[in-house]
Design a protein around this motif. Structure first.
Motif, short mmCIF file in Angstrom:
data_model
loop_
_atom_site.label_atom_id
_atom_site.label_comp_id
_atom_site.label_asym_id
_atom_site.label_seq_id
_atom_site.Cartn_x
_atom_site.Cartn_y
_atom_site.Cartn_z
N ASN A 25 0.82 -1.14 -0.17
CA ASN A 25 -0.04 -0.01 -0.21
C ASN A 25 0.96 1.30 -0.17
N VAL A 26 0.36 2.42 -0.32
CA VAL A 26 1.13 3.67 -0.33
C VAL A 26 0.29 4.50 0.42
N PHE A 27 1.00 5.40 1.41
CA PHE A 27 0.39 6.32 2.22
C PHE A 27 1.12 7.74 2.13
N ALA A 28 0.19 8.59 2.29
CA ALA A 28 0.92 10.14 2.02
C ALA A 28 0.40 11.01 2.90
N ASP A 29 0.96 12.42 3.28
CA ASP A 29 0.77 13.40 4.18
C ASP A 29 1.25 14.46 3.43
N ASP A 30 0.49 15.38 2.99
CA ASP A 30 1.08 16.49 2.41
C ASP A 30 0.73 17.76 3.36
N ARG A 31 1.76 18.49 3.69
CA ARG A 31 1.57 19.68 4.67
C ARG A 31 2.42 20.70 3.94
N ASP A 32 2.47 22.08 4.70
CA ASP A 32 3.02 23.14 4.10
C ASP A 32 4.44 22.98 3.82
N VAL A 58 6.38 20.09 4.64
CA VAL A 58 6.86 18.63 4.39
C VAL A 58 5.59 17.92 3.84
N THR A 59 6.16 17.01 2.80
CA THR A 59 5.42 16.11 2.27
C THR A 59 6.07 14.75 2.30
N TYR A 60 5.04 13.65 3.04
CA TYR A 60 5.45 12.39 3.49
C TYR A 60 5.03 11.21 2.41
N LEU A 61 5.85 10.49 1.80
CA LEU A 61 5.28 9.33 1.27
C LEU A 61 5.79 8.01 1.45
N VAL A 62 5.09 7.02 1.57
CA VAL A 62 5.68 5.56 2.02
C VAL A 62 5.04 4.47 1.13
N PHE A 63 5.94 3.89 0.43
CA PHE A 63 5.60 2.79 -0.22
C PHE A 63 6.04 1.67 0.42
N ASN A 64 4.93 0.54 0.52
CA ASN A 64 5.18 -0.79 1.54
C ASN A 64 5.22 -1.87 0.59
N HIS A 65 6.22 -2.59 1.09
CA HIS A 65 6.12 -3.96 0.09
C HIS A 65 6.31 -5.16 0.85
N LEU A 66 5.25 -6.28 0.69
CA LEU A 66 5.29 -7.18 1.64
C LEU A 66 6.23 -8.54 1.17
N PHE A 67 6.66 -9.02 2.14
CA PHE A 67 7.53 -10.16 1.81
C PHE A 67 7.12 -11.33 3.03
N SER A 68 7.47 -12.63 2.98
CA SER A 68 7.16 -13.45 3.87
C SER A 68 6.85 -12.96 5.20
N VAL A 123 7.55 -6.21 6.16
CA VAL A 123 7.10 -5.24 5.30
C VAL A 123 8.47 -4.40 5.09
N GLU A 124 8.38 -4.11 3.92
CA GLU A 124 9.70 -3.15 3.86
C GLU A 124 9.10 -1.85 3.35
N MET A 125 9.49 -0.50 4.13
CA MET A 125 9.11 0.64 3.78
C MET A 125 10.05 1.46 3.35
N ASP A 126 9.64 2.14 2.07
CA ASP A 126 10.51 3.08 1.59
C ASP A 126 9.80 4.46 1.72
N VAL A 127 10.67 5.34 2.45
CA VAL A 127 10.02 6.53 2.86
C VAL A 127 10.67 7.84 2.18
N THR A 128 9.63 8.76 1.52
CA THR A 128 10.28 9.82 0.94
C THR A 128 9.78 11.07 1.70
N LEU A 129 10.59 12.05 1.80
CA LEU A 129 10.26 13.16 2.32
C LEU A 129 10.81 14.23 1.47
N PHE A 130 9.75 15.34 1.15
CA PHE A 130 10.16 16.54 0.48
C PHE A 130 9.86 17.61 1.35
#
Length: 242
Positions: A153-160, A162-172, A175-182
């Motif tokens: 799943n992908v989660f996001a939070d957009d504020r004045d 900072v913008t936060y994005l997280v891309f989640n990948h399931l393994f057995s 869960v590996e979470m790739d987090v991006t901040l702007f």
């Protein structure tokens, strides 16, 4: 790709300001009182130290520890700003050795960051860090939450600021979470920062078996804020050193 909380630490509490910190803190305060916990506590995986600060305001003698140096810097800054005297140390929960305490508290996923093969050592060190009769209270994000809500799943939070994005990948087993901040600069442009988090999926039954093997008595297992653990996003394990 940076390690977990290398950049997120500065924004962590602000981005989690909707998680119900006040109600969550009251849950711990009432629970520790009911358990007869002594005044000297260690928050393991304290992050930016919200719960350590709240317990300290209510008279507990708190220490905090975390593996992330940026998180500890934020914890020290916030505790100073609030006029609280809390010691913070960099420490790994797997090899914890910071003295002896009346209770250990580890909220908000600390032990999800520990792979299953290292949990026995982590629980043995937690056991050694408690006085007789001491309380070990920690939670994990539940298998249900990680597999059914977070995974792929992908989660996001957009504020004045900072913008936060997280891309989640399931393994057995994780869960590996790739987090991006702007993050907005003073000139209005944005800097990008990337970091990776890995959370391991632990079942309540497996955790209870490992805790018992480490010497703990598991007093109860419950969901978030004391709700039924079945179908809850969070599982609390509340243990005592006999």
């Amino acid at each position: 790709m940076a390690t977990a909380y290398a950049y997120l630490s500065k924004w962590y509490e602000r981005l989690n300001d909707d998680c119900g910190y006040e109600q969550w803190s009251q849950y711990f305060l009432k629970g520790l009182k009911a358990l007869g916990a002594g005044p000297k506590g260690l928050e393991v995986g304290c992050g930016s130290g919200y719960f350590s600060r709240e317990l300290a305001r209510h008279g507990y003698r708190m220490t905090g520890c975390d593996l992330s140096a940026p998180m500890l810097s934020e914890a020290m800054r916030l505790s100073r700003e609030e006029g609280l005297r809390i010691d913070f140390f960099q420490a790994d929960a797997v090899t914890l050795a910071l003295g002896t305490y009346d209770f250990l508290l580890a909220p908000n996923d600390c032990y999800n960051y520990i792979p299953p093969e290292k949990l026995p050592a982590a629980f043995r060190h937690a056991f050694r860090s408690l006085r007789k009769g001491g309380i070990f209270w920690f939670d994990v994000s539940s298998e249900y939450k990680l597999r059914e809500k977070v995974a792929n799943n992908v989660f996001a939070d957009d504020r004045d600021e900072v913008t936060y994005l997280v891309f989640n990948h399931l393994f057995s087993d994780r869960v590996e979470m790739d987090v991006t901040l702007f993050v907005r600069r003073e000139d209005g442009a944005f800097d990008r920062f990337d970091e990776r988090h890995t959370q391991y999926i632990h079942t309540a039954s497996a955790l209870e078996a490992l805790l018992t093997a480490a010497g703990f008595s598991v007093e109860r297992t419950e969901g978030h804020l004391g709700e039924d653990a079945v179908g809850s996003d969070r599982v609390n394990l509340i243990c005592r050193k006999p």
